[in-house]
Enzyme design. Sequence first.
Site, PDB file in Angstrom:
ATOM      1  N   ASP A 182     -36.413 -39.428 -43.289  1.00  7.64           N
ATOM      2  CA  ASP A 182     -35.939 -39.785 -44.627  1.00  7.64           C
ATOM      3  C   ASP A 182     -36.363 -41.170 -45.074  1.00  7.64           C
ATOM      4  O   ASP A 182     -36.139 -41.544 -46.223  1.00  7.64           O
ATOM      5  CB  ASP A 182     -34.397 -39.711 -44.658  1.00  7.64           C
ATOM      6  CG  ASP A 182     -33.928 -38.275 -44.622  1.00  7.64           C
ATOM      7  OD1 ASP A 182     -34.633 -37.423 -45.185  1.00  7.64           O
ATOM      8  OD2 ASP A 182     -32.879 -38.004 -44.022  1.00  7.64           O
TER       9      ASP A 182
ATOM     10  N   HIS B 274     -31.756 -41.928 -35.007  1.00 13.07           N
ATOM     11  CA  HIS B 274     -31.643 -40.475 -34.970  1.00 13.07           C
ATOM     12  C   HIS B 274     -30.899 -40.073 -33.722  1.00 13.07           C
ATOM     13  O   HIS B 274     -31.067 -40.700 -32.675  1.00 13.07           O
ATOM     14  CB  HIS B 274     -33.041 -39.832 -34.973  1.00 13.07           C
ATOM     15  CG  HIS B 274     -33.011 -38.395 -35.352  1.00 13.07           C
ATOM     16  ND1 HIS B 274     -32.745 -37.406 -34.448  1.00 13.07           N
ATOM     17  CD2 HIS B 274     -33.172 -37.793 -36.551  1.00 13.07           C
ATOM     18  CE1 HIS B 274     -32.764 -36.244 -35.077  1.00 13.07           C
ATOM     19  NE2 HIS B 274     -33.017 -36.440 -36.351  1.00 13.07           N
TER      20      HIS B 274
HETATM   21  N1  ACO Z   1     -28.686 -49.350 -38.550  1.00 10.10           N
HETATM   22  C1  ACO Z   1     -28.074 -50.205 -37.701  1.00 10.10           C
HETATM   23  N2  ACO Z   1     -27.581 -49.873 -36.491  1.00 10.10           N
HETATM   24  C2  ACO Z   1     -27.686 -48.586 -36.131  1.00 10.10           C
HETATM   25  C3  ACO Z   1     -28.315 -47.624 -36.940  1.00 10.10           C
HETATM   26  C4  ACO Z   1     -28.816 -48.050 -38.204  1.00 10.10           C
HETATM   27  N3  ACO Z   1     -29.412 -47.173 -39.019  1.00 10.10           N
HETATM   28  N4  ACO Z   1     -28.288 -46.414 -36.336  1.00 10.10           N
HETATM   29  C5  ACO Z   1     -27.676 -46.600 -35.168  1.00 10.10           C
HETATM   30  N5  ACO Z   1     -27.314 -47.917 -35.030  1.00 10.10           N
HETATM   31  C6  ACO Z   1     -26.670 -48.534 -33.856  1.00 10.10           C
HETATM   32  C7  ACO Z   1     -25.180 -48.218 -33.812  1.00 10.10           C
HETATM   33  O1  ACO Z   1     -24.435 -49.199 -34.496  1.00 10.10           O
HETATM   34  C8  ACO Z   1     -24.926 -48.202 -32.322  1.00 10.10           C
HETATM   35  O2  ACO Z   1     -24.877 -49.549 -31.901  1.00 10.10           O
HETATM   36  P1  ACO Z   1     -23.899 -49.958 -30.650  1.00 10.10           P
HETATM   37  O3  ACO Z   1     -24.456 -49.211 -29.469  1.00 10.10           O
HETATM   38  O4  ACO Z   1     -24.044 -51.437 -30.561  1.00 10.10           O
HETATM   39  O5  ACO Z   1     -22.525 -49.512 -31.048  1.00 10.10           O
HETATM   40  C9  ACO Z   1     -26.211 -47.595 -31.743  1.00 10.10           C
HETATM   41  O6  ACO Z   1     -27.243 -47.925 -32.696  1.00 10.10           O
HETATM   42  C10 ACO Z   1     -26.150 -46.071 -31.556  1.00 10.10           C
HETATM   43  O7  ACO Z   1     -25.805 -45.473 -32.819  1.00 10.10           O
HETATM   44  P2  ACO Z   1     -24.893 -44.190 -33.000  1.00 10.10           P
HETATM   45  O8  ACO Z   1     -24.320 -44.180 -34.374  1.00 10.10           O
HETATM   46  O9  ACO Z   1     -23.945 -44.089 -31.842  1.00 10.10           O
HETATM   47  O10 ACO Z   1     -25.979 -43.040 -32.842  1.00 10.10           O
HETATM   48  P3  ACO Z   1     -25.793 -41.542 -33.300  1.00 10.10           P
HETATM   49  O11 ACO Z   1     -26.758 -40.746 -32.512  1.00 10.10           O
HETATM   50  O12 ACO Z   1     -24.348 -41.141 -33.263  1.00 10.10           O
HETATM   51  O13 ACO Z   1     -26.203 -41.567 -34.853  1.00 10.10           O
HETATM   52  C11 ACO Z   1     -27.473 -41.542 -36.843  1.00 10.10           C
HETATM   53  C12 ACO Z   1     -27.453 -41.217 -35.337  1.00 10.10           C
HETATM   54  C13 ACO Z   1     -26.225 -40.951 -37.547  1.00 10.10           C
HETATM   55  C14 ACO Z   1     -28.709 -40.906 -37.477  1.00 10.10           C
HETATM   56  C15 ACO Z   1     -27.494 -43.089 -37.005  1.00 10.10           C
HETATM   57  O14 ACO Z   1     -28.647 -43.614 -36.390  1.00 10.10           O
HETATM   58  C16 ACO Z   1     -27.425 -43.521 -38.477  1.00 10.10           C
HETATM   59  O15 ACO Z   1     -26.331 -43.642 -39.033  1.00 10.10           O
HETATM   60  N6  ACO Z   1     -28.614 -43.750 -39.141  1.00 10.10           N
HETATM   61  C17 ACO Z   1     -28.648 -44.070 -40.544  1.00 10.10           C
HETATM   62  C18 ACO Z   1     -28.465 -42.802 -41.389  1.00 10.10           C
HETATM   63  C19 ACO Z   1     -29.701 -41.911 -41.377  1.00 10.10           C
HETATM   64  O16 ACO Z   1     -30.823 -42.380 -41.558  1.00 10.10           O
HETATM   65  N7  ACO Z   1     -29.462 -40.597 -41.193  1.00 10.10           N
HETATM   66  C20 ACO Z   1     -30.539 -39.595 -41.236  1.00 10.10           C
HETATM   67  C21 ACO Z   1     -30.781 -39.003 -39.879  1.00 10.10           C
HETATM   68  S1  ACO Z   1     -32.143 -37.899 -39.937  1.00 10.10           S
HETATM   69  C22 ACO Z   1     -31.521 -36.514 -40.626  1.00 10.10           C
HETATM   70  O17 ACO Z   1     -30.390 -36.164 -40.535  1.00 10.10           O
HETATM   71  C23 ACO Z   1     -32.432 -35.738 -41.438  1.00 10.10           C
END
Ligand code: ACO
Length: 429
Positions: free
Chosen positions: A364, A307
Amino acid sequence: MSKIASLEINGEKYEFPVIEGTENETAINIKTLRGATKGVITIDPGFKNTGSCQSAITYLDGEQGILRYRGYSIEDLAEKASFLETSYLLIFGELPSKKELETFETDIKSKYPTPDGLVKILEGFPKESHPMGILGSLTCALNAFFPECNQTNTENEVYNAITTALGQFPTLVSLALRKTQNLTQLTSDPKLGYVENIAQLLFKKEGEAYEQNQIINDALDKLLILHADHEQNCSASTVRIIGSSHASLFASLTGGINALWGPLHGGANQAVIEMLENIVNDGGDSKKYMEKAKDKQDSFRLMGFGHRVYKNFDPRARIVKKTADEVLNDLGVKDPTLDIAKALEKEALEDPYFVDRKLYPNVDFYSGIIYRAMGIPTDMFTVLFALGRLPGWIAQWKEMRTNKEPIGRPRQIYTGEKHREFVSSTVNS
Ligand code: ACO
């Protein structure tokens, strides 16, 4: 004493006021930056460090895993309040008295009848349409059928637009569902409670009387409350920015619906269940998918994990997980996707990749399992999220208009070509 932040650019010093919220969150107010520095701006892709407004609606502390609407904890509201009470609280700032709640409900129900023209628009959609596309289109079409709601200059006009949105939305949701499921359309029933009416619109079968199921109604009410607001997320910010141009409430809500649709936002609830089903169909090897999620060469992400703001447990995920256990138990549903979800969660919470990046289950991760147990089709999950988020979007829109916020218009750093002379390509060829 007021705090000051200092900034030095090319040897010139500038000072900016520091503001604090009621929970001591701190921000540097850079309102005068561009003027004072003759053109310097800040850049912050994804707005990870940028506050777009001051808001009194929702407080969330991502480090501690705290979420409150208007000061009330999400745990208390999910346990003790109804969705309509929570909606009133978010939109008007205080919990309603019994009388205020009754009036609110009556006013919303007076806006239940759906214009025939909306149903005609629905007829043009192919059966294979994604229900989020239908919901967004019909919400935008409300502008045409309720033109009086496009005027929101007085308190009465704002109230009329708000109650119309809350009155129409349950039917729009069911139009989207019943169209894509080939079911006869229904109209909202003002004799039922707000959530009971939603249950009937969603679950009534052809030619049968619908019997209300308290387990389903309670779980639905709770899920709607848990999704009702989440401060300046992608869809709420979209609603505010559209509304800042003084576009109508329905136009702003349409933008929110479309922003929510994406799998990185509300669309994650559909993506989670599809992922869990894939894992079950692929033999149930959760470890294999954990490895894929960690592999930077693989685009697979563990959906429902991580998140932007929570770097601790999403408090909503705890409540949803408990509710999923209760609902599946009460309804006597055995679902292998719940076992896979629990296995993935356990492995992730012990895995350094997820621990180091502070990736926890979000709201979710378990919500789709409940919707599935209720018999809701997978592509309707995000529509249900939108139904819950409606009062939050309305509250954000109303606050932005009440605070007379200026039109949202970010700046940019241009990285394209410098000026070049136009030479016609037909002359060259
Ligand atoms: N699975 C694997 N790796 C992940 C995940 C995941 N679900 N989420 C984040 N990471 C990793 C990224 O690859 C990144 O790794 P790095 O530092 O080695 O490059 C690190 O964790 C940080 O991730 P970001 O994408 O930079 O974090 P951001 O805050 O931009 O994104 C987000 C948050 C979009 C929710 C992300 O965690 C994600 O894509 N999750 C899966 C989709 C999801 O569940 N979305 C619902 C969110 S809740 C809502 O909107 C109601």
